[in-house]
Write a protein that holds these residues in place. Structure first.
Motif, PDB file in Angstrom:
ATOM      1  N   THR A  67      38.464  29.383  32.123  1.00  0.00           N
ATOM      2  CA  THR A  67      37.319  30.211  31.713  1.00  0.00           C
ATOM      3  C   THR A  67      36.136  29.965  32.658  1.00  0.00           C
ATOM      4  O   THR A  67      35.483  30.914  33.110  1.00  0.00           O
ATOM      5  CB  THR A  67      36.923  29.868  30.252  1.00  0.00           C
ATOM      6  N   GLY A  68      35.881  28.700  32.979  1.00  0.00           N
ATOM      7  CA  GLY A  68      34.788  28.375  33.904  1.00  0.00           C
ATOM      8  C   GLY A  68      35.042  28.961  35.286  1.00  0.00           C
ATOM      9  O   GLY A  68      34.146  29.514  35.921  1.00  0.00           O
ATOM     10  N   PHE A  69      36.292  28.858  35.725  1.00  0.00           N
ATOM     11  CA  PHE A  69      36.673  29.407  37.033  1.00  0.00           C
ATOM     12  C   PHE A  69      36.464  30.928  37.047  1.00  0.00           C
ATOM     13  O   PHE A  69      35.894  31.479  37.992  1.00  0.00           O
ATOM     14  CB  PHE A  69      38.140  29.037  37.293  1.00  0.00           C
ATOM     15  N   SER A  70      36.905  31.602  35.972  1.00  0.00           N
ATOM     16  CA  SER A  70      36.761  33.068  35.909  1.00  0.00           C
ATOM     17  C   SER A  70      35.295  33.461  35.901  1.00  0.00           C
ATOM     18  O   SER A  70      34.903  34.443  36.539  1.00  0.00           O
ATOM     19  CB  SER A  70      37.437  33.622  34.642  1.00  0.00           C
ATOM     20  N   PHE A  71      34.487  32.688  35.174  1.00  0.00           N
ATOM     21  CA  PHE A  71      33.052  32.996  35.110  1.00  0.00           C
ATOM     22  C   PHE A  71      32.428  32.935  36.505  1.00  0.00           C
ATOM     23  O   PHE A  71      31.730  33.860  36.930  1.00  0.00           O
ATOM     24  CB  PHE A  71      32.369  31.996  34.167  1.00  0.00           C
ATOM     25  N   VAL A  72      32.716  31.862  37.243  1.00  0.00           N
ATOM     26  CA  VAL A  72      32.144  31.732  38.590  1.00  0.00           C
ATOM     27  C   VAL A  72      32.717  32.820  39.511  1.00  0.00           C
ATOM     28  O   VAL A  72      32.051  33.262  40.447  1.00  0.00           O
ATOM     29  CB  VAL A  72      32.386  30.311  39.148  1.00  0.00           C
TER      30      VAL A  72
ATOM     31  N   PHE B 192      29.365  22.687  40.086  1.00  0.00           N
ATOM     32  CA  PHE B 192      28.477  22.567  38.932  1.00  0.00           C
ATOM     33  C   PHE B 192      28.771  23.643  37.888  1.00  0.00           C
ATOM     34  O   PHE B 192      28.976  23.353  36.709  1.00  0.00           O
ATOM     35  CB  PHE B 192      27.004  22.657  39.387  1.00  0.00           C
ATOM     36  N   TRP B 193      28.831  24.917  38.343  1.00  0.00           N
ATOM     37  CA  TRP B 193      28.967  25.999  37.360  1.00  0.00           C
ATOM     38  C   TRP B 193      30.359  26.067  36.737  1.00  0.00           C
ATOM     39  O   TRP B 193      30.494  26.369  35.554  1.00  0.00           O
ATOM     40  CB  TRP B 193      28.566  27.342  37.987  1.00  0.00           C
ATOM     41  N   VAL B 194      31.390  25.784  37.549  1.00  0.00           N
ATOM     42  CA  VAL B 194      32.746  25.780  36.967  1.00  0.00           C
ATOM     43  C   VAL B 194      32.816  24.706  35.872  1.00  0.00           C
ATOM     44  O   VAL B 194      33.261  24.969  34.746  1.00  0.00           O
ATOM     45  CB  VAL B 194      33.835  25.530  38.035  1.00  0.00           C
ATOM     46  N   LEU B 195      32.341  23.496  36.186  1.00  0.00           N
ATOM     47  CA  LEU B 195      32.434  22.404  35.223  1.00  0.00           C
ATOM     48  C   LEU B 195      31.484  22.627  34.036  1.00  0.00           C
ATOM     49  O   LEU B 195      31.843  22.374  32.891  1.00  0.00           O
ATOM     50  CB  LEU B 195      32.129  21.058  35.903  1.00  0.00           C
ATOM     51  N   PHE B 196      30.300  23.141  34.312  1.00  0.00           N
ATOM     52  CA  PHE B 196      29.338  23.376  33.229  1.00  0.00           C
ATOM     53  C   PHE B 196      29.886  24.402  32.235  1.00  0.00           C
ATOM     54  O   PHE B 196      29.870  24.192  31.024  1.00  0.00           O
ATOM     55  CB  PHE B 196      28.007  23.863  33.819  1.00  0.00           C
ATOM     56  N   TYR B 197      30.390  25.508  32.760  1.00  0.00           N
ATOM     57  CA  TYR B 197      30.893  26.571  31.873  1.00  0.00           C
ATOM     58  C   TYR B 197      32.157  26.107  31.139  1.00  0.00           C
ATOM     59  O   TYR B 197      32.358  26.419  29.964  1.00  0.00           O
ATOM     60  CB  TYR B 197      31.168  27.842  32.691  1.00  0.00           C
ATOM     61  N   SER B 198      32.997  25.345  31.834  1.00  0.00           N
ATOM     62  CA  SER B 198      34.210  24.812  31.198  1.00  0.00           C
ATOM     63  C   SER B 198      33.817  23.868  30.068  1.00  0.00           C
ATOM     64  O   SER B 198      34.367  23.931  28.963  1.00  0.00           O
ATOM     65  CB  SER B 198      35.056  24.023  32.199  1.00  0.00           C
TER      66      SER B 198
END
Ligand code: SF4
Ligand code: SF4
Length: 453
Positions: free
Chosen positions: A158-163, A187-193
């Protein structure tokens, strides 16, 4: 003297084990899960004109939405789009209460997915309760580890898809395979995950109850004619295991509730309108061969005044709803028209502040400008530059310029007029930029031409 009373402002969370339920509304929720997640996970992989169909390219400040390319100057469209979404939410809430929360909100959707994983690994409700009460063991450890690994995998994807909406996802995929993300991508992949894992795996109903801003103000959009999930107390009470048509007090409606409330106590702010209790009660009524609908979608007024379905539908079209619909329709039409009529070319005229008007060799007066030109289409175009507003005004620099797809370029422009044709001081002129292959693609900008005194 009475001992001082201690009021605790914080109540520790009690684990909720919602029971799985099948039914019309549970199926509808899964349809929403599939549709929203197919769109969310799938959209970044779609291609359009040889590039990613939906890409918010922050680095080059361009937003690609299929055939549409939005630039920073077009943020007004995104702002209007957000306003329309908010308005739509108001309208839906006025008509059907928290239907968004119960069926399409990301918190609900991801909780549903995480619950499904939990059920597949730890078993049904009673098995999960038993597992949690067991002392530590290898079996418990392996089940819990498997669940958290599966949750982590979904959260990371999900984090990967968001980024992938902000960085080309195919490139991101290659970087992921070689662990070569940049710092912001990490940062954003891990934050969103982490947010997905924490919200859907651990916090669940806590997010709806204490964190969601919409839950705080949605009651202001309700009125007595908004649809809500209600328990028909007139029919249901007094509760009795041998009741015919009333509540048999089986507690199924409480066991399936994801927020752990008892809808028979009336409308509560914790209720997210998911209708799981309707499915549960209907299945109980089917088993005891009684009519469905002891818990159902109805309105406060309908329950108090005994109105039927037809009256509920009629009252749905009340002034508040009609005004919301009218305003939303008008803004949507204006939005579509503005997008349709949008000129796919932009030009800023910047006067060369270093030089005022000056006389050149052949006795003509010259002014120098810089044109900032943006070709917002995905095709190359050659444009002609013209100027008007003063007799004999002409372009002394290159009058044609070719821009590649979505290119922005600064172009120097020299305008000249014959001596004595314009008044001394400043004169208003108009600079026109027009595509040679399509005269509909044209912009006109006002500028000032200075004649020395
Ligand atoms: S599911 Fe229906 S019958 Fe069972 S306790 Fe709830 S309201 Fe009563
Ligand atoms: S009371 Fe019913 S509709 Fe409300 S959250 Fe619980 S199960 Fe969903």
């Amino acid at each position: 003297m009475n001992a001082p009373q201690v009021i605790k402002m914080y109540a520790a969370r009690e684990e909720i084990y919602p029971r799985e339920i099948k039914g019309r509304y549970a199926s509808l929720r899964w349809v929403c899960v599939w549709l929203t997640q197919l769109a969310f996970y799938g959209l970044p992989w779609l291609s359009w004109n040889g590039r990613q169909a939906v890409l918010f390219d922050l680095a080059s400040r361009k937003f690609y939405l299929f055939g549409l390319v939005l630039w920073p100057q077009d943020f007004i469209y995104l702002a209007v789009l957000l306003v329309m979404c908010a308005w739509l939410l108001f309208l839906v809430t006025a008509v059907a209460g928290r239907v968004w929360c119960g069926f399409a909100c990301p918190q609900t959707v991801y909780t549903e997915i995480f619950l499904w994983i939990e059920r597949k690994i730890e078993g049904r409700r009673s098995a999960r309760i038993a597992l949690d009460r067991q002392p530590p063991s290898l079996k418990k450890f392996s089940r819990k580890s498997a669940k958290h690994l599966a949750w982590g995998a979904v959260a990371l994807w999900t984090g990967f898809s968001f980024v992938g909406y902000f960085t080309p996802i195919r490139m991101l995929g290659t970087e992921a395979l070689t662990f070569s993300f940049g710092p912001w991508e990490w940062f954003w992949v891990l934050f969103y995950s982490f947010a997905t894992y924490g919200n859907a795996g651990w916090m669940r109903e806590q997010v709806c109850k204490y964190m969601c801003p919409y839950a705080r103000f949605q009651s202001a959009m309700f009125d007595r004619d908004s649809l809500i999930v209600t328990y028909d107390a007139k029919r249901g009470e007094p509760r009795n295991p041998r009741s015919e048509g009333g509540c048999i007090d089986c507690s199924m409606c409480v066991q399936v509730c994801p927020t752990g409330i008892d809808i028979r106590k009336g409308l509560q702010y914790e209720c997210i309108g998911c209708a799981a209790c309707i499915d549960a009660c209907n299945s109980v009524m089917d088993k005891v061969a009684q009519p469905r609908g002891l818990i159902r979608y109805s309105t406060d007024r309908a329950m108090a005044e005994g109105l039927g379905a037809r009256d509920i539908q009629r009252r749905a079209l009340r002034p508040r709803v009609l005004i919301y619909t009218g305003l939303l329709g008008a803004v949507a039409l204006a939005f579509i028209a503005a997008l349709w009529l949008r000129t796919p070319l932009k030009m800023d005229v910047i006067r060369d502040r270093g030089s005022m008007g000056r006389e050149v060799e052949d006795g003509k007066i010259e002014n120098v400008y810089r044109l900032q030109i943006m070709n917002t289409t995905e095709a190359p175009h050659t444009y002609r530059i013209r100027a008007s507003g003063i007799p004999s005004l002409n372009v002394a620099s290159d009058a044609e310029v070719t821009l590649a797809p979505t290119e922005t370029r600064a172009v120097p422009l020299r305008l000249r007029t014959e001596h004595g044709k314009a008044q001394k001081g400043s004169n208003t002129i108009e600079i026109t930029l027009e595509a040679l292959d399509d005269s509909a693609i044209a912009v006109h900008e006002k500028a000032v031409f200075i004649v020395p005194r």
